[in-house]
Design a protein around this motif. Structure first.
Motif, PDB file in Angstrom:
ATOM      1  N   GLN A 171       0.876  -1.176   0.000  1.00 31.29           N
ATOM      2  CA  GLN A 171       0.000   0.000   0.000  1.00 31.29           C
ATOM      3  C   GLN A 171       0.912   1.224   0.000  1.00 31.29           C
ATOM      4  O   GLN A 171       1.819   1.320   0.828  1.00 31.29           O
ATOM      5  N   ILE A 172       0.646   2.140  -0.946  1.00 32.80           N
ATOM      6  CA  ILE A 172       1.521   3.299  -1.105  1.00 32.80           C
ATOM      7  C   ILE A 172       0.697   4.575  -0.975  1.00 32.80           C
ATOM      8  O   ILE A 172      -0.289   4.770  -1.708  1.00 32.80           O
ATOM      9  N   TYR A 173       1.110   5.434  -0.044  1.00 30.63           N
ATOM     10  CA  TYR A 173       0.436   6.710   0.186  1.00 30.63           C
ATOM     11  C   TYR A 173       1.252   7.811  -0.498  1.00 30.63           C
ATOM     12  O   TYR A 173       2.438   7.982  -0.230  1.00 30.63           O
ATOM     13  N   ILE A 174       0.584   8.538  -1.403  1.00 26.06           N
ATOM     14  CA  ILE A 174       1.251   9.515  -2.251  1.00 26.06           C
ATOM     15  C   ILE A 174       1.016  10.928  -1.713  1.00 26.06           C
ATOM     16  O   ILE A 174      -0.086  11.254  -1.246  1.00 26.06           O
ATOM     17  N   SER A 175       2.035  11.780  -1.810  1.00 28.70           N
ATOM     18  CA  SER A 175       1.871  13.188  -1.446  1.00 28.70           C
ATOM     19  C   SER A 175       1.068  13.903  -2.525  1.00 28.70           C
ATOM     20  O   SER A 175       0.866  13.386  -3.621  1.00 28.70           O
ATOM     21  N   LYS A 176       0.610  15.098  -2.228  1.00 29.85           N
ATOM     22  CA  LYS A 176      -0.240  15.832  -3.169  1.00 29.85           C
ATOM     23  C   LYS A 176       0.522  16.299  -4.409  1.00 29.85           C
ATOM     24  O   LYS A 176      -0.048  16.439  -5.482  1.00 29.85           O
ATOM     25  N   GLU A 177       1.805  16.579  -4.271  1.00 38.28           N
ATOM     26  CA  GLU A 177       2.582  17.073  -5.402  1.00 38.28           C
ATOM     27  C   GLU A 177       3.011  15.901  -6.281  1.00 38.28           C
ATOM     28  O   GLU A 177       3.893  15.124  -5.925  1.00 38.28           O
ATOM     29  N   ILE A 178       2.374  15.795  -7.437  1.00 39.12           N
ATOM     30  CA  ILE A 178       2.643  14.690  -8.349  1.00 39.12           C
ATOM     31  C   ILE A 178       3.075  15.237  -9.696  1.00 39.12           C
ATOM     32  O   ILE A 178       2.401  16.085 -10.277  1.00 39.12           O
ATOM     33  N   GLN A 179       4.208  14.765 -10.186  1.00 37.22           N
ATOM     34  CA  GLN A 179       4.680  15.127 -11.521  1.00 37.22           C
ATOM     35  C   GLN A 179       4.229  14.045 -12.512  1.00 37.22           C
ATOM     36  O   GLN A 179       4.098  12.877 -12.154  1.00 37.22           O
ATOM     37  N   SER A 180       4.006  14.434 -13.757  1.00 40.60           N
ATOM     38  CA  SER A 180       3.521  13.478 -14.746  1.00 40.60           C
ATOM     39  C   SER A 180       4.304  13.606 -16.047  1.00 40.60           C
ATOM     40  O   SER A 180       4.834  14.676 -16.358  1.00 40.60           O
ATOM     41  N   ALA A 181       4.351  12.502 -16.777  1.00 36.62           N
ATOM     42  CA  ALA A 181       4.986  12.467 -18.100  1.00 36.62           C
ATOM     43  C   ALA A 181       4.209  11.479 -18.954  1.00 36.62           C
ATOM     44  O   ALA A 181       3.844  10.393 -18.487  1.00 36.62           O
ATOM     45  N   GLU A 182       3.956  11.863 -20.199  1.00 37.67           N
ATOM     46  CA  GLU A 182       3.141  11.020 -21.071  1.00 37.67           C
ATOM     47  C   GLU A 182       3.886   9.726 -21.406  1.00 37.67           C
ATOM     48  O   GLU A 182       5.089   9.733 -21.675  1.00 37.67           O
ATOM     49  N   ARG A 183       3.137   8.629 -21.388  1.00 36.88           N
ATOM     50  CA  ARG A 183       3.715   7.325 -21.672  1.00 36.88           C
ATOM     51  C   ARG A 183       3.868   7.104 -23.174  1.00 36.88           C
ATOM     52  O   ARG A 183       3.036   7.554 -23.963  1.00 36.88           O
ATOM     53  N   ASN A 184       4.926   6.387 -23.548  1.00 32.53           N
ATOM     54  CA  ASN A 184       5.130   6.005 -24.950  1.00 32.53           C
ATOM     55  C   ASN A 184       5.077   4.490 -25.142  1.00 32.53           C
ATOM     56  O   ASN A 184       5.527   3.968 -26.166  1.00 32.53           O
ATOM     57  N   ASP A 185       4.567   3.792 -24.136  1.00 22.93           N
ATOM     58  CA  ASP A 185       4.495   2.324 -24.195  1.00 22.93           C
ATOM     59  C   ASP A 185       3.067   1.839 -23.983  1.00 22.93           C
ATOM     60  O   ASP A 185       2.836   0.790 -23.370  1.00 22.93           O
ATOM     61  N   LEU A 186       2.098   2.601 -24.469  1.00 23.75           N
ATOM     62  CA  LEU A 186       0.694   2.259 -24.248  1.00 23.75           C
ATOM     63  C   LEU A 186       0.322   0.978 -24.976  1.00 23.75           C
ATOM     64  O   LEU A 186       0.676   0.767 -26.144  1.00 23.75           O
ATOM     65  N   THR A 187      -0.406   0.120 -24.290  1.00 20.48           N
ATOM     66  CA  THR A 187      -0.942  -1.091 -24.893  1.00 20.48           C
ATOM     67  C   THR A 187      -2.377  -0.828 -25.328  1.00 20.48           C
ATOM     68  O   THR A 187      -2.958   0.227 -25.044  1.00 20.48           O
ATOM     69  N   VAL A 188      -2.965  -1.816 -26.020  1.00 16.89           N
ATOM     70  CA  VAL A 188      -4.372  -1.694 -26.423  1.00 16.89           C
ATOM     71  C   VAL A 188      -5.260  -1.559 -25.192  1.00 16.89           C
ATOM     72  O   VAL A 188      -6.215  -0.768 -25.184  1.00 16.89           O
ATOM     73  N   SER A 189      -4.937  -2.309 -24.145  1.00 13.14           N
ATOM     74  CA  SER A 189      -5.726  -2.241 -22.909  1.00 13.14           C
ATOM     75  C   SER A 189      -5.667  -0.849 -22.300  1.00 13.14           C
ATOM     76  O   SER A 189      -6.681  -0.322 -21.825  1.00 13.14           O
ATOM     77  N   ASP A 190      -4.484  -0.251 -22.304  1.00 13.30           N
ATOM     78  CA  ASP A 190      -4.339   1.109 -21.760  1.00 13.30           C
ATOM     79  C   ASP A 190      -5.179   2.110 -22.549  1.00 13.30           C
ATOM     80  O   ASP A 190      -5.822   2.998 -21.978  1.00 13.30           O
ATOM     81  N   LYS A 191      -5.187   1.967 -23.867  1.00 19.42           N
ATOM     82  CA  LYS A 191      -5.960   2.885 -24.707  1.00 19.42           C
ATOM     83  C   LYS A 191      -7.457   2.723 -24.462  1.00 19.42           C
ATOM     84  O   LYS A 191      -8.202   3.715 -24.430  1.00 19.42           O
ATOM     85  N   LEU A 192      -7.895   1.478 -24.280  1.00 19.41           N
ATOM     86  CA  LEU A 192      -9.313   1.243 -23.980  1.00 19.41           C
ATOM     87  C   LEU A 192      -9.692   1.831 -22.636  1.00 19.41           C
ATOM     88  O   LEU A 192     -10.757   2.442 -22.485  1.00 19.41           O
ATOM     89  N   ARG A 193      -8.806   1.637 -21.648  1.00 19.86           N
ATOM     90  CA  ARG A 193      -9.073   2.212 -20.315  1.00 19.86           C
ATOM     91  C   ARG A 193      -9.161   3.726 -20.384  1.00 19.86           C
ATOM     92  O   ARG A 193     -10.015   4.333 -19.738  1.00 19.86           O
ATOM     93  N   GLN A 194      -8.285   4.336 -21.172  1.00 20.04           N
ATOM     94  CA  GLN A 194      -8.285   5.789 -21.276  1.00 20.04           C
ATOM     95  C   GLN A 194      -9.542   6.292 -21.982  1.00 20.04           C
ATOM     96  O   GLN A 194     -10.124   7.314 -21.585  1.00 20.04           O
TER      97      GLN A 194
END
Length: 592
Positions: A171-194
């Motif tokens: 179980q991982i508790y995350i702080s409010k400050e979150i950085q993001s970067a777009e993925r370049n390894d998306l699968t078909v499942s990831d695209k459907l989820r999105q």
């Protein structure tokens, strides 16, 4: 007689018994390797043609499937990662694969984190108020990493074990400050989820009320993460939670809707292609909403059933059920211990066992309306009776109003599902009709009010119902014998049923007497609170230092304890937060 005609069902039972055997005994890797050799030898023996082997082939097959269940469960039981040294506080990179139910403080997600060079399958806790996470980005943040703790006592829900069955160790508790970067390894499942995530956002932007939006997300897109606790409680207390969750009913209705449209355009001689295309559609739909366990079970069972139809063989519900169990459990034997898996398969068995006998007590079904109405009632009643023992065992509650609620609501469920599906299709295509949105909102609000009214009938709601394995088995035997009484109201059948009912009452009375002779004093932890309790006979008293979260304490501490220890009467008292120790019968109990 029935079992002799159901070899697949018998082999499925042997396979399941093997899984349960490995779960309890935990054979070592060396023993399992020997079992693999034994299974190969059994396969060779079964392949030989001789009179003696022909006589014992059924027994050899049963043994083979039993050991196959043992072997597969060994390899599907995830090993512990205790040897991994993971810092509790560190910066991690993570991606999410599934959104979980939101709590008062956190939004929860399931996914994978990279801590140094170690990949951790985890549940992430994100503070509310920040931007919602999606499936097309990597995220980086400061995190506090912990392992789920085993429960203090046997009556508490083992969340650590539940996560372990899903191959989740942290179980991982995350702080409010979150950085993001777009993925370049998306699968078909990831695209459907999105894409599903985008439709969920579009639903939020419609002019419908909040409860209607969340209902629409749950009934079609299998997203119940934001439904308020009051609505969930209404569905649970009224016995209609199956209506909200994506289940066999939803898949059958969506299949039927698509098939109905196809046969209007496909010539009669190509009717089988309508079935094939409809099956393809429900599998695409299942992939779109994330292949949830209940959806996957329903799609497999429906596909197998219609494969029998396409092969021009008489459809057999038990064959379809057994093959579905094989496909699911061979993919993941841990599914056997999923409550949804057990309830869904028991519901189908109940429909097979009781539906036709119950229909004989209804008037002749001489038109379509009567057929739909009477079958809806008997199917609902059969499924409820079959799942009743497990509902008591796992949830320790039952409402008699659920029988009436199902009779009232279920006949309209097909119309609600079809309407909801069309609304989701409109939203996904960017089509918005204020009039249709208003009509749908009005209907769902009315539905939720009716369900709330059923849930408010507390006089027919019973909770804290104790139930152990022996009692569950005896109730299942009662339900098994009930079929024969319904079919033939004879002295012999009635006496068999009465005998089993008496056996259940004897077992239950004995368990009550045994448990009520015990006295127990416990100190339980709930968050930062300590709960001191004393049990005497069938009574218990709980002292709580902080009563602000009294509702949660009742739900997670008091009620499970009362059900496990067969408590008939309990009271809750306040204890000063300054109290650090309690002395009872010359024994000191630490509260800090």
């Amino acid at each position: 007689m029935i079992l002799q005609k159901q070899p697949l069902l018998i082999l499925a039972v042997c396979f399941i018994l093997g899984i349960l055997f490995q779960e309890k005994i935990l054979l070592s890797q060396s023993v399992v390797h020997w079992l693999v050799a034994i299974c190969l030898a059994l396969l060779v023996l079964i392949g030989f043609h001789s009179y003696f082997l022909h006589k014992i082939r059924a027994v050899l097959l049963g043994i083979l499937f039993f050991w196959a269940g043992v072997i597969l469960h060994f390899y599907h039981t995830f090993s512990s990662d205790d040897h991994l040294l993971v810092k509790k506080k560190q910066t991690i990179t993570f991606k999410i694969s599934q959104k979980l139910n939101t709590t008062e403080k956190y939004r929860k997600f399931e996914g994978t984190a990279q801590a140094g060079r170690i990949n951790l399958n985890s549940v992430f806790y994100i503070p509310k108020g920040g931007e919602d996470l999606d499936f097309i980005h990597y995220y980086k943040a400061e995190a506090y990493i912990t392992r789920p703790k085993a429960p203090q006592y046997d009556f508490q829900f083992d969340y650590a074990r539940y996560l372990k069955r899903r191959n989740i160790d942290y179980q991982i508790y995350i702080s409010k400050e979150i950085q993001s970067a777009e993925r370049n390894d998306l699968t078909v499942s990831d695209k459907l989820r999105q894409y599903r995530f985008m439709i969920l956002r579009r639903i939020d932007k419609t002019g419908m009320s909040g409860k209607t939006r969340e209902f629409l997300k749950g009934i079609i897109l299998a997203d119940r993460t934001e439904i308020d606790a009051g609505t969930v409680q209404d569905f649970n207390k009224s016995g209609l939670v199956h209506f909200l969750a994506i289940s066999g009913t939803h898949i059958v209705v969506i299949f039927g809707m698509f098939y109905f449209l196809l046969i209007r355009f496909i010539p009669l001689r190509f009717r089988k292609y309508a079935i094939i295309l409809s099956l393809v559609f429900i599998w695409l739909f299942a992939a779109f909403i994330g292949f949830g366990n209940s959806v996957l079970r329903s799609c497999i069972m429906l596909s197998i059933y219609f494969i029998f139809v396409l092969l021009q063989r008489k459809p057999d519900l038990l064959h379809a059920l057994a093959l579905s169990a094989f496909f699911i459990l061979m993919g993941d034997t841990q599914q056997l211990f999923d409550v949804g898996f057990q309830l869904s398969f028991l519901a189908v068995l109940g429909i097979y066992w009781l539906n036709q006998p119950l229909l004989t007590y209804f008037p002749k079904q001489d038109n379509y309306v009567k057929k739909i109405l009477f079958n809806t009632i008997t199917i609902s009643l059969s499924a409820q009776l079959a799942t009743f023992p497990l509902v008591l065992y796992y949830f320790h509650q039952f409402s008699l109003i659920s029988i009436i609620a199902n009779f009232v609501i279920v006949p309209f469920s097909e119309l609600i599902i079809v309407f909801s599906f069309l609304m989701t299709a409109f939203v996904s295509l960017g089509i918005s009709f204020k009039l249709i949105n208003g009509v749908y909102d009005f209907i769902i609000q009315l539905l939720l009010k009716v369900i709330h009214w059923f849930a408010e009938v507390d006089v027919l709601f019973f909770d804290n119902i104790p139930m152990n394995e022996a009692e569950v088995l005896s109730i299942f035997l009662v339900i098994f014998l009930l079929r024969f009484v319904i079919l033939k109201f004879s002295f012999k059948n009635i006496m068999n049923l009465i005998t089993v009912v008496l056996a259940f009452l004897i077992i239950r009375t004995g368990c009550n007497i045994f448990e009520n002779q015990k006295e127990e004093t416990l100190v339980q932890t709930f968050g930062k609170n300590k709960i001191f309790s004393i049990k005497t006979g069938n009574r218990a008293c709980f002292w709580i230092q902080n009563t602000e979260n009294k509702t949660d304490i009742l739900r997670y501490i008091v009620h499970p304890y009362c059900a496990a220890r067969r408590i008939d009467y309990f009271e809750i008292k306040s204890l000063s937060p300054s109290v650090q120790k309690v002395v009872f019968r010359d024994k000191i109990y630490e509260l800090k």
